[in-house]
Motif scaffolding. Structure first.
Motif, PDB file in Angstrom:
ATOM      1  N   TYR A   1      -6.233  16.729   1.045  1.00 39.71           N
ATOM      2  CA  TYR A   1      -7.276  17.322   1.900  1.00 39.71           C
ATOM      3  C   TYR A   1      -6.885  17.318   3.365  1.00 39.71           C
ATOM      4  O   TYR A   1      -7.520  17.968   4.172  1.00 39.71           O
ATOM      5  CB  TYR A   1      -8.621  16.614   1.700  1.00 39.71           C
ATOM      6  N   ILE A   2      -5.855  16.552   3.752  1.00 41.72           N
ATOM      7  CA  ILE A   2      -5.365  16.605   5.141  1.00 41.72           C
ATOM      8  C   ILE A   2      -4.379  17.772   5.214  1.00 41.72           C
ATOM      9  O   ILE A   2      -3.218  17.649   4.878  1.00 41.72           O
ATOM     10  CB  ILE A   2      -4.685  15.285   5.564  1.00 41.72           C
ATOM     11  N   LYS A   3      -4.879  18.928   5.643  1.00 42.96           N
ATOM     12  CA  LYS A   3      -4.053  20.137   5.608  1.00 42.96           C
ATOM     13  C   LYS A   3      -3.438  20.448   6.963  1.00 42.96           C
ATOM     14  O   LYS A   3      -2.606  21.346   7.087  1.00 42.96           O
ATOM     15  CB  LYS A   3      -4.891  21.330   5.142  1.00 42.96           C
ATOM     16  N   GLU A   4      -3.889  19.755   7.981  1.00 38.21           N
ATOM     17  CA  GLU A   4      -3.308  19.955   9.308  1.00 38.21           C
ATOM     18  C   GLU A   4      -3.311  18.600  10.014  1.00 38.21           C
ATOM     19  O   GLU A   4      -4.255  17.826   9.836  1.00 38.21           O
ATOM     20  CB  GLU A   4      -4.146  20.963  10.111  1.00 38.21           C
ATOM     21  N   ILE A   5      -2.256  18.320  10.767  1.00 38.36           N
ATOM     22  CA  ILE A   5      -2.224  17.094  11.572  1.00 38.36           C
ATOM     23  C   ILE A   5      -1.920  17.496  13.005  1.00 38.36           C
ATOM     24  O   ILE A   5      -0.939  18.204  13.265  1.00 38.36           O
ATOM     25  CB  ILE A   5      -1.144  16.104  11.073  1.00 38.36           C
ATOM     26  N   ILE A   6      -2.788  17.094  13.923  1.00 35.41           N
ATOM     27  CA  ILE A   6      -2.531  17.324  15.346  1.00 35.41           C
ATOM     28  C   ILE A   6      -2.213  15.975  15.977  1.00 35.41           C
ATOM     29  O   ILE A   6      -3.017  15.049  15.914  1.00 35.41           O
ATOM     30  CB  ILE A   6      -3.743  17.954  16.061  1.00 35.41           C
ATOM     31  N   VAL A   7      -1.004  15.863  16.527  1.00 33.24           N
ATOM     32  CA  VAL A   7      -0.646  14.662  17.280  1.00 33.24           C
ATOM     33  C   VAL A   7      -0.785  15.008  18.748  1.00 33.24           C
ATOM     34  O   VAL A   7      -0.133  15.926  19.239  1.00 33.24           O
ATOM     35  CB  VAL A   7       0.790  14.203  16.987  1.00 33.24           C
TER      36      VAL A   7
ATOM     37  N   ILE B   1       0.845  -1.198   0.000  1.00 32.67           N
ATOM     38  CA  ILE B   1       0.000   0.000   0.000  1.00 32.67           C
ATOM     39  C   ILE B   1       0.885   1.254   0.000  1.00 32.67           C
ATOM     40  O   ILE B   1       0.680   2.187  -0.781  1.00 32.67           O
ATOM     41  CB  ILE B   1      -0.926   0.009   1.242  1.00 32.67           C
ATOM     42  N   LEU B   2       1.896   1.237   0.864  1.00 38.47           N
ATOM     43  CA  LEU B   2       2.761   2.421   0.969  1.00 38.47           C
ATOM     44  C   LEU B   2       3.510   2.673  -0.341  1.00 38.47           C
ATOM     45  O   LEU B   2       3.780   3.816  -0.704  1.00 38.47           O
ATOM     46  CB  LEU B   2       3.751   2.259   2.118  1.00 38.47           C
ATOM     47  N   ASP B   3       3.839   1.606  -1.047  1.00 40.72           N
ATOM     48  CA  ASP B   3       4.577   1.764  -2.301  1.00 40.72           C
ATOM     49  C   ASP B   3       3.704   2.292  -3.433  1.00 40.72           C
ATOM     50  O   ASP B   3       4.212   2.856  -4.395  1.00 40.72           O
ATOM     51  CB  ASP B   3       5.165   0.409  -2.747  1.00 40.72           C
ATOM     52  N   THR B   4       2.405   2.045  -3.355  1.00 45.94           N
ATOM     53  CA  THR B   4       1.584   2.310  -4.535  1.00 45.94           C
ATOM     54  C   THR B   4       0.503   3.369  -4.338  1.00 45.94           C
ATOM     55  O   THR B   4       0.091   4.003  -5.292  1.00 45.94           O
ATOM     56  CB  THR B   4       0.875   1.019  -4.990  1.00 45.94           C
ATOM     57  N   ARG B   5       0.021   3.537  -3.142  1.00 46.86           N
ATOM     58  CA  ARG B   5      -1.195   4.329  -2.998  1.00 46.86           C
ATOM     59  C   ARG B   5      -0.914   5.825  -2.939  1.00 46.86           C
ATOM     60  O   ARG B   5      -0.113   6.287  -2.136  1.00 46.86           O
ATOM     61  CB  ARG B   5      -1.956   3.887  -1.757  1.00 46.86           C
ATOM     62  N   THR B   6      -1.570   6.562  -3.823  1.00 47.24           N
ATOM     63  CA  THR B   6      -1.514   8.022  -3.763  1.00 47.24           C
ATOM     64  C   THR B   6      -2.936   8.532  -3.966  1.00 47.24           C
ATOM     65  O   THR B   6      -3.824   7.773  -4.326  1.00 47.24           O
ATOM     66  CB  THR B   6      -0.618   8.616  -4.865  1.00 47.24           C
ATOM     67  N   SER B   7      -3.126   9.807  -3.738  1.00 43.54           N
ATOM     68  CA  SER B   7      -4.467  10.356  -3.843  1.00 43.54           C
ATOM     69  C   SER B   7      -4.798  10.741  -5.273  1.00 43.54           C
ATOM     70  O   SER B   7      -3.932  11.186  -6.020  1.00 43.54           O
ATOM     71  CB  SER B   7      -4.591  11.593  -2.953  1.00 43.54           C
ATOM     72  N   ALA B   8      -6.060  10.583  -5.641  1.00 38.70           N
ATOM     73  CA  ALA B   8      -6.520  11.083  -6.929  1.00 38.70           C
ATOM     74  C   ALA B   8      -6.872  12.566  -6.842  1.00 38.70           C
ATOM     75  O   ALA B   8      -7.099  13.213  -7.856  1.00 38.70           O
ATOM     76  CB  ALA B   8      -7.737  10.280  -7.396  1.00 38.70           C
ATOM     77  N   TYR B   9      -6.929  13.094  -5.641  1.00 40.84           N
ATOM     78  CA  TYR B   9      -7.180  14.523  -5.478  1.00 40.84           C
ATOM     79  C   TYR B   9      -5.884  15.284  -5.710  1.00 40.84           C
ATOM     80  O   TYR B   9      -4.791  14.770  -5.457  1.00 40.84           O
ATOM     81  CB  TYR B   9      -7.744  14.816  -4.083  1.00 40.84           C
ATOM     82  N   SER B  10      -6.029  16.507  -6.200  1.00 38.17           N
ATOM     83  CA  SER B  10      -4.843  17.272  -6.573  1.00 38.17           C
ATOM     84  C   SER B  10      -4.507  18.288  -5.482  1.00 38.17           C
ATOM     85  O   SER B  10      -5.391  18.961  -4.938  1.00 38.17           O
ATOM     86  CB  SER B  10      -5.120  17.966  -7.917  1.00 38.17           C
ATOM     87  N   PHE B  11      -3.213  18.377  -5.169  1.00 37.31           N
ATOM     88  CA  PHE B  11      -2.779  19.349  -4.164  1.00 37.31           C
ATOM     89  C   PHE B  11      -3.139  20.777  -4.586  1.00 37.31           C
ATOM     90  O   PHE B  11      -3.436  21.614  -3.750  1.00 37.31           O
ATOM     91  CB  PHE B  11      -1.276  19.213  -3.906  1.00 37.31           C
ATOM     92  N   ASP B  12      -3.126  21.031  -5.895  1.00 36.53           N
ATOM     93  CA  ASP B  12      -3.444  22.379  -6.376  1.00 36.53           C
ATOM     94  C   ASP B  12      -4.855  22.809  -5.983  1.00 36.53           C
ATOM     95  O   ASP B  12      -5.114  23.985  -5.761  1.00 36.53           O
ATOM     96  CB  ASP B  12      -3.321  22.442  -7.906  1.00 36.53           C
ATOM     97  N   ASP B  13      -5.766  21.837  -5.945  1.00 35.99           N
ATOM     98  CA  ASP B  13      -7.150  22.179  -5.604  1.00 35.99           C
ATOM     99  C   ASP B  13      -7.326  22.543  -4.142  1.00 35.99           C
ATOM    100  O   ASP B  13      -8.358  23.076  -3.752  1.00 35.99           O
ATOM    101  CB  ASP B  13      -8.082  21.005  -5.945  1.00 35.99           C
ATOM    102  N   PHE B  14      -6.329  22.215  -3.318  1.00 35.05           N
ATOM    103  CA  PHE B  14      -6.483  22.459  -1.883  1.00 35.05           C
ATOM    104  C   PHE B  14      -5.615  23.608  -1.369  1.00 35.05           C
ATOM    105  O   PHE B  14      -5.528  23.835  -0.174  1.00 35.05           O
ATOM    106  CB  PHE B  14      -6.216  21.175  -1.088  1.00 35.05           C
TER     107      PHE B  14
END
Ligand SMILES: *[C@@H]1O[C@H](CO)[C@@H](O)[C@H](O)[C@H]1NC(C)=O
Length: 549
Positions: A142-148, A88-101
């Protein structure tokens, strides 16, 4: 009420006396004070979905002859699990575009429906899982912020502990908070209420959500709802753990949140208000996850799929598992009872309880998305629900056990068996395995439909449906319809049918150009019946424009 050390019957107070609120209300305090300043007195164990699934499926507890064999099985399944995660880590990417966000992208005409989200992650002992999830989530625009939120004071974390690969696109803002004491799941809701964006994404550190885009795509169709993601058998239970009384506007449902879920920030903020008003005893604060979805007084929107586990050792608690069910059930019933009492006492929305009265749309019977496609490029949708509507069982605040609730549903006419749903769950239509099938359980009626929603608009000319049974009797009984991402306005397409084999139906589709279908690309396609069909439908695989499902 249980009185405890801080004298208000509640488990925590601000660590500086000057900040102690006169009302002694921890939830509103939690909203007011900075995250680092909470001091919590919690002591007991913790419940996770892992423990639950272990009991349900016996993945670790299967009856084996020796401990040695157990160890061998675990080693083999660990290796298998790691391989799957690596793929999964090797292949999976988003179909959403960073430019749109980007800020400009989000206001671009046609992007109005896109919404950024803040991911909320809890730190405890499984740092490898946590790090992996942080770097994985950074791939999704679409994940624009991460709070740990680190619940483990023995192991202070900083932003430098996390790596994110900038080659995918602009990195999300990362914030790391170290709690002085373990806030357990309560920290999720508090962190979400502090989020920069209006929606949060929850994810525990022991699962990898391999269907981020599909879950997000469905979330966009109803961002007012909680969207969760779970195993078929757990979904079946969640469909019984609904608490409905139409007379008192009660329409609540339970859901685990930790295997990947989107939720409105406003619902997390409301939970803090509700908690502050409810005098929840101290041992209940840390199991607030069991209250959350019920106290939104809405049924969560849930997708079904086989989850991908990460290393699940070192969880919050893996001891005393047999006891966990009773804790889960007790809290779930407590949540439902308190909600019911508040609604009976007060028919209108009240500052006294903060429980919403109106039911969020779409209502259950209009929620057709069921499962993410195996490759995360689409969702399987159908109007045909194997389960009765929640209102078929009326809740009166008088259940002794959750088992009574289960039995009320199971006793309804035409209730599917565990064996049936295990074998024929929705995900089997889109799992890329021609041997497994989805079965509609009920025979299709006029107006019933099944189809796909694509994450990205697709030009569609060919659509093949494969079954284990003959499909010839369907000819002439349906139309093919398409729509944009909203899935509201549908256009009927011309189609011709061929049957390469009796169990395979190949459609050639020709859709008229419609103003809402930009460049002829469609986001939704469905086969809608206009006549009833005599028996239930089985779909084992599909081929949509070359994509084999
Ligand atoms: C559907 O069945 C046909 C005929 O058996 C087969 O050639 C095709 O590969 C199958 N397609 C899918 C998506 O399973």
């Amino acid at each position: 009420m249980n009185r405890n050390a801080n004298g208000n019957g509640l488990p925590f107070h601000a660590n500086s006396p000057s900040r102690r609120s006169a009302s002694g209300n921890p939830f509103t305090m939690a909203r007011r004070i900075s995250p680092g300043r909470l001091f919590i007195l919690v002591g007991l164990g913790f419940i996770s979905l892992v423990a639950i699934t272990r009991i349900l499926f016996g993945s670790n507890g299967s009856h084996s002859s020796s401990a040695e064999q157990d160890a061998q099985n675990n080693a083999a399944s660990d290796a298998e699990r790691e391989l799957k995660v690596q793929q999964i880590l090797d292949t999976r990417t988003s179909a959403y575009s960073f430019d749109d966000f980007t800020e400009q992208g989000l206001v671009f005409p046609g992007n109005e429906h896109l919404m950024p989200a803040t991911a909320i992650l809890l730190g405890w002992k499984r740092l490898e899982g946590l790090k992996l999830i942080v770097s994985y989530l950074a791939r999704y625009p679409y994940i624009k912020e991460i709070i740990v939120w680190n619940n483990n004071k023995e192991n202070v974390l900083s932003r430098r502990d996390f790596e994110m690969d900038p080659s995918f696109g602009p990195l999300p803002e990362l914030q790391v908070f170290n709690a002085k004491e373990n806030l357990h799941d309560f920290a999720k809701y508090m962190s979400c209420s502090l989020a920069k964006y209006q929606h949060c994404y929850f994810q525990d550190d022991d699962w990898l959500n391999t269907h981020m885009d599909a879950l997000y795509t469905n979330f966009l169709t109803a961002p007012n709802l909680i969207h969760t993601n779970t195993l078929p058998m757990i979904h079946m239970e969640h469909r019984r753990w609904t608490f409905t009384n139409e007379e008192y506007k009660m329409h609540a449902g339970f859901s685990w949140m930790g295997t990947g879920s989107f939720l409105p920030r406003e619902k997390a903020q409301r939970l803090l208000e509700q908690g502050g008003n409810s005098n929840l005893a101290k041992d209940r604060i840390k199991v607030i996850d069991m209250y959350f979805s019920i106290w939104t007084n809405q049924y969560p929107y849930q997708l079904v799929n086989y989850l991908t586990p990460l290393d699940q050792k070192n969880g919050w608690s893996t001891e005393g598992v047999s006891d966990h069910w009773s804790i889960v059930f007790r809290n779930m019933l407590d949540a439902a009872d308190r909600l019911y009492s508040a609604l009976v006492a007060n028919p209108e929305v009240s500052e006294k309880d903060y429980f919403p009265r109106d039911e969020d749309l779409p209502v259950i019977k209009d929620r057709h998305a069921r499962s993410p496609c195996f490759n995360d490029k689409c969702l399987f949708k159908t109007s045909m629900d194997a389960f009765p509507e929640p209102k078929a069982v009326v809740f009166n605040g008088n259940l002794q056990t959750i088992e009574e609730q289960n039995q009320k549903f199971i006793a309804l006419p035409d209730y599917p068996t565990n064996e049936f749903f295990d074998k024929f769950a929705y995900n089997h239509a889109v799992d890329n395995d021609p041997e497994t099938c989805w079965n509609s359980f009920k025979a299709p009626q006029p107006g019933d439909s099944f189809g796909l929603q694509f994450v990205k608009g697709t030009a569609l000319r060919k659509f093949t449906v494969n079954s284990s049974k003959s499909l010839a009797h369907l000819e002439g009984k349906f139309s093919v319809q398409v729509s944009d991402h909203a899935g509201v306005e549908w256009t009927i397409c011309k189609h011709t049918v061929r049957f390469p084999t009796s169990t395979s139906m190949a459609l050639d589709i020709n859709c008229p150009s419609a103003p809402h279908l930009a460049k002829g690309l469609v986001n939704n396609v469905k086969i809608e019946f206009d006549q009833s069909v005599e028996r239930s439908l089985e779909v084992c695989g599909m081929n949509v424009g070359g994509m084999v499902l």
